[in-house]
Motif scaffolding. Structure first.
Motif, mmCIF file in Angstrom:
data_model
loop_
_atom_site.group_PDB
_atom_site.id
_atom_site.type_symbol
_atom_site.label_atom_id
_atom_site.label_comp_id
_atom_site.label_asym_id
_atom_site.label_seq_id
_atom_site.Cartn_x
_atom_site.Cartn_y
_atom_site.Cartn_z
ATOM 1 N N PHE A 1 0.837 -1.189 0.000
ATOM 2 C CA PHE A 1 0.000 0.000 0.000
ATOM 3 C C PHE A 1 0.877 1.245 0.000
ATOM 4 O O PHE A 1 1.989 1.217 0.503
ATOM 5 N N SER A 2 0.359 2.345 -0.526
ATOM 6 C CA SER A 2 1.068 3.623 -0.511
ATOM 7 C C SER A 2 0.198 4.657 0.185
ATOM 8 O O SER A 2 -1.028 4.674 -0.008
ATOM 9 N N ILE A 3 0.822 5.527 0.970
ATOM 10 C CA ILE A 3 0.045 6.540 1.695
ATOM 11 C C ILE A 3 -0.527 7.594 0.753
ATOM 12 O O ILE A 3 -1.426 8.326 1.129
ATOM 13 N N THR A 4 -0.038 7.664 -0.480
ATOM 14 C CA THR A 4 -0.545 8.636 -1.448
ATOM 15 C C THR A 4 -1.586 8.029 -2.391
ATOM 16 O O THR A 4 -2.036 8.696 -3.313
ATOM 17 N N CYS A 5 -1.985 6.801 -2.142
ATOM 18 C CA CYS A 5 -2.890 6.071 -3.036
ATOM 19 C C CYS A 5 -4.292 6.000 -2.424
ATOM 20 O O CYS A 5 -4.493 5.349 -1.399
ATOM 21 N N ARG A 6 -5.254 6.677 -3.049
ATOM 22 C CA ARG A 6 -6.625 6.654 -2.539
ATOM 23 C C ARG A 6 -7.237 5.258 -2.652
ATOM 24 O O ARG A 6 -7.964 4.816 -1.779
ATOM 25 N N ALA A 7 -6.922 4.553 -3.720
ATOM 26 C CA ALA A 7 -7.446 3.193 -3.896
ATOM 27 C C ALA A 7 -6.951 2.259 -2.794
ATOM 28 O O ALA A 7 -7.642 1.311 -2.426
ATOM 29 N N CYS A 8 -5.764 2.544 -2.249
ATOM 30 C CA CYS A 8 -5.229 1.711 -1.160
ATOM 31 C C CYS A 8 -6.102 1.817 0.079
ATOM 32 O O CYS A 8 -6.425 0.815 0.712
ATOM 33 N N ALA A 9 -6.470 3.032 0.441
ATOM 34 C CA ALA A 9 -7.334 3.224 1.609
ATOM 35 C C ALA A 9 -8.696 2.588 1.386
ATOM 36 O O ALA A 9 -9.271 1.987 2.307
ATOM 37 N N GLU A 10 -9.217 2.680 0.180
ATOM 38 C CA GLU A 10 -10.511 2.083 -0.135
ATOM 39 C C GLU A 10 -10.448 0.555 -0.123
ATOM 40 O O GLU A 10 -11.459 -0.112 0.084
ATOM 41 N N ALA A 11 -9.260 -0.015 -0.323
ATOM 42 C CA ALA A 11 -9.099 -1.472 -0.375
ATOM 43 C C ALA A 11 -8.955 -2.107 1.004
ATOM 44 O O ALA A 11 -9.070 -3.319 1.131
#
Length: 181
Positions: free
Chosen positions: A81-91
């Protein structure tokens, strides 16, 4: 006869133009890949089916040292995961469901959070609530590079023998059934 020559010349010109467009497109794709450009929907992970869990040593957020030996002997789900990735938080909720079922079957789940100050990030805190092991890495992404993760979120499933059983980019890459019965 003149029409045949003109037709052949026209076909040759179209063929050369087509080749030039193809070469420019391939060069642009390589530039995007090198720069870490965003994957398209359904993009494949660089984790290959023949890959094993790479050797590594890292400190988890809870202070425990984690190595590849920690993960051997049980099915393992590793998420990048990356802290700059919105899809990561949604996943995270989807990933958490898989991690819970995997834990119930005796497996282990690992989240690797990429980015400067990732240890104090909201994403690391969310993952810390649901994952067995959370590892924060800085912008060098050394652990992600060892695993072959270039895009986020990337997932890799490893069998008890340490061999990758499936891998991919995005939530769609997660298997429906995380653990064999």
């Amino acid at each position: 006869m003149i029409f045949a020559v003109v037709g052949l010349v026209l076909v040759g010109v179209v063929g050369v133009l087509n080749l030039a467009i193809l070469l420019v497109t391939l060069r642009r794709w390589r530039e995007l890949e090198t720069a870490g450009g965003l994957p398209t929907a359904g993009a494949a992970s660089n984790v290959r089916m023949i890959d094993r869990i790479p050797s590594f040593s890292a400190r988890a957020l809870d202070g425990v040292t984690v190595t590849e030996r920690t993960l051997l002997g049980k099915e393992t789900l590793v998420g990048f995961f990356s802290i700059t990735c919105r899809a990561c938080a949604e996943a995270v909720p989807v990933f958490a469901g898989h991690a819970e079922r995997l834990r119930a079957a005796g497996g282990i789940s690992v989240a690797i959070v990429h980015g400067d100050d990732s240890a104090e990030s909201a994403l690391a805190a969310m993952l810390g609530d649901v994952m067995d092991i959370v590892i924060a890495e800085d912008s060098k992404a050394e652990l992600s590079q060892r695993y072959g993760a270039k895009h986020y979120p990337t997932y890799a499933w490893y069998g008890p023998d340490g061999m990758v059983t499936s891998a991919g980019v995005g939530v769609a890459a997660l298997r429906t059934e995380p653990v064999a019965p």
